[in-house]
Every structure is written in structure tokens, then in C-alpha cells.
Write a protein that holds these residues in place. Structure first.
Motif, PDB file in Angstrom:
ATOM      1  N   GLU A 102      40.029 -30.921  22.488  1.00 23.59           N
ATOM      2  CA  GLU A 102      40.762 -31.146  23.738  1.00 23.59           C
ATOM      3  C   GLU A 102      40.166 -30.329  24.887  1.00 23.59           C
ATOM      4  O   GLU A 102      39.990 -30.819  25.984  1.00 23.59           O
ATOM      5  N   TRP A 103      39.835 -29.059  24.621  1.00 21.08           N
ATOM      6  CA  TRP A 103      39.327 -28.173  25.669  1.00 21.08           C
ATOM      7  C   TRP A 103      38.418 -27.141  25.017  1.00 21.08           C
ATOM      8  O   TRP A 103      38.821 -26.482  24.072  1.00 21.08           O
ATOM      9  N   GLU A 104      37.196 -27.024  25.475  1.00 20.44           N
ATOM     10  CA  GLU A 104      36.264 -26.060  24.885  1.00 20.44           C
ATOM     11  C   GLU A 104      35.346 -25.524  25.973  1.00 20.44           C
ATOM     12  O   GLU A 104      34.684 -26.285  26.665  1.00 20.44           O
ATOM     13  N   THR A 105      35.309 -24.195  26.121  1.00 22.15           N
ATOM     14  CA  THR A 105      34.484 -23.581  27.163  1.00 22.15           C
ATOM     15  C   THR A 105      33.261 -22.866  26.611  1.00 22.15           C
ATOM     16  O   THR A 105      32.375 -22.506  27.373  1.00 22.15           O
ATOM     17  N   VAL A 106      33.199 -22.655  25.315  1.00 20.80           N
ATOM     18  CA  VAL A 106      32.089 -21.931  24.704  1.00 20.80           C
ATOM     19  C   VAL A 106      30.993 -22.901  24.264  1.00 20.80           C
ATOM     20  O   VAL A 106      31.278 -23.924  23.641  1.00 20.80           O
ATOM     21  N   CYS A 107      29.754 -22.569  24.572  1.00 21.09           N
ATOM     22  CA  CYS A 107      28.631 -23.390  24.132  1.00 21.09           C
ATOM     23  C   CYS A 107      28.512 -23.289  22.613  1.00 21.09           C
ATOM     24  O   CYS A 107      28.457 -22.193  22.049  1.00 21.09           O
ATOM     25  N   ARG A 108      28.460 -24.430  21.951  1.00 23.52           N
ATOM     26  CA  ARG A 108      28.366 -24.465  20.492  1.00 23.52           C
ATOM     27  C   ARG A 108      26.998 -24.020  19.986  1.00 23.52           C
ATOM     28  O   ARG A 108      26.857 -23.630  18.841  1.00 23.52           O
ATOM     29  N   ILE A 109      25.999 -24.079  20.819  1.00 23.86           N
ATOM     30  CA  ILE A 109      24.646 -23.696  20.421  1.00 23.86           C
ATOM     31  C   ILE A 109      24.447 -22.180  20.488  1.00 23.86           C
ATOM     32  O   ILE A 109      24.016 -21.558  19.537  1.00 23.86           O
ATOM     33  N   CYS A 110      24.783 -21.582  21.628  1.00 23.00           N
ATOM     34  CA  CYS A 110      24.447 -20.169  21.842  1.00 23.00           C
ATOM     35  C   CYS A 110      25.641 -19.243  22.026  1.00 23.00           C
ATOM     36  O   CYS A 110      25.481 -18.027  22.062  1.00 23.00           O
ATOM     37  N   GLY A 111      26.841 -19.791  22.204  1.00 26.38           N
ATOM     38  CA  GLY A 111      28.021 -18.947  22.387  1.00 26.38           C
ATOM     39  C   GLY A 111      28.276 -18.504  23.809  1.00 26.38           C
ATOM     40  O   GLY A 111      29.207 -17.740  24.065  1.00 26.38           O
ATOM     41  N   HIS A 112      27.500 -18.999  24.749  1.00 24.58           N
ATOM     42  CA  HIS A 112      27.705 -18.628  26.163  1.00 24.58           C
ATOM     43  C   HIS A 112      29.073 -19.107  26.625  1.00 24.58           C
ATOM     44  O   HIS A 112      29.473 -20.238  26.357  1.00 24.58           O
TER      45      HIS A 112
END
Length: 96
Positions: free
Chosen positions: A12-22
Motif C-alpha cells: 500500500e505504501w513503501e518509502t524504502v528502496c528495496r535494493i539499497c535501503g535508501h
């Protein structure tokens, strides 16, 4: 929150990059269950739904990025006190 089969394609809502965690960008990577196509991670350059919809795909992208020395896609956004090991701790557990 991850979607159930048959529902919207992403969380629904995601602010963290799944690749690097930024997680320092005001734009979410996923909103209302759909990838935010305008959001590009300034750290690893990931675009939501391009390399991050499967664990296998994102691990491949993450491995490549790390193998290149974890360069910033937009170096001017890199904080002076940046620590890769601290940043990758922010990757959601289901995407590690």
C-alpha cells in the motif's frame, strides 16, 4: 504492508528502496499499491517495478550495485556521513 494474491501489485505504501535501503526521499516508491514511476532512488538508481518486484530480481540488482562499489546514481545526494551497512539495514525483511 504487502498485498495478497489477486489484489494490487505492491504494498500500500513503501518509502524504502528495496535494493539499497535508501529512505531519505520525500516520494514513496510504492503508493496506493502501485509503483510510483516518478520515484527513482538517488542512491542505487532503482525505479519501482523495474527490478524490485521479485526477491530474485532485486537480489540480482543489489548484487550488481554492490559489486560495482555501491556508487550513488546521483552523487550530489550522498550524505557526508553515509554508511552503506547502516543503510542496508533499512531494507524491508521480505525483500532481503
Amino acid at each position: 504492508m504487502t498485498s495478497e494474491p489477486g489484489s494490487l501489485p505492491g504494498p500500500e505504501w513503501e518509502t524504502v528502496c528495496r535494493i539499497c535501503g535508501h529512505d531519505d526521499d520525500p516520494e514513496p516508491f510504492w503508493e496506493s499499491g502501485w509503483p510510483n514511476e516518478g520515484a527513482i532512488c538517488p542512491c542505487c538508481g532503482n525505479e519501482p517495478s523495474m527490478n524490485d518486484v521479485s526477491v530474485v530480481g532485486l537480489r540480482e540488482k543489489r548484487g550488481y550495485w554492490l559489486g560495482q562499489g555501491a556508487p550513488w546514481d546521483s552523487p550530489s545526494f550522498r550524505p557526508d556521513d553515509w554508511a552503506i551497512l547502516e543503510q542496508v539495514k533499512h531494507i524491508p525483511a521480505e525483500w532481503r
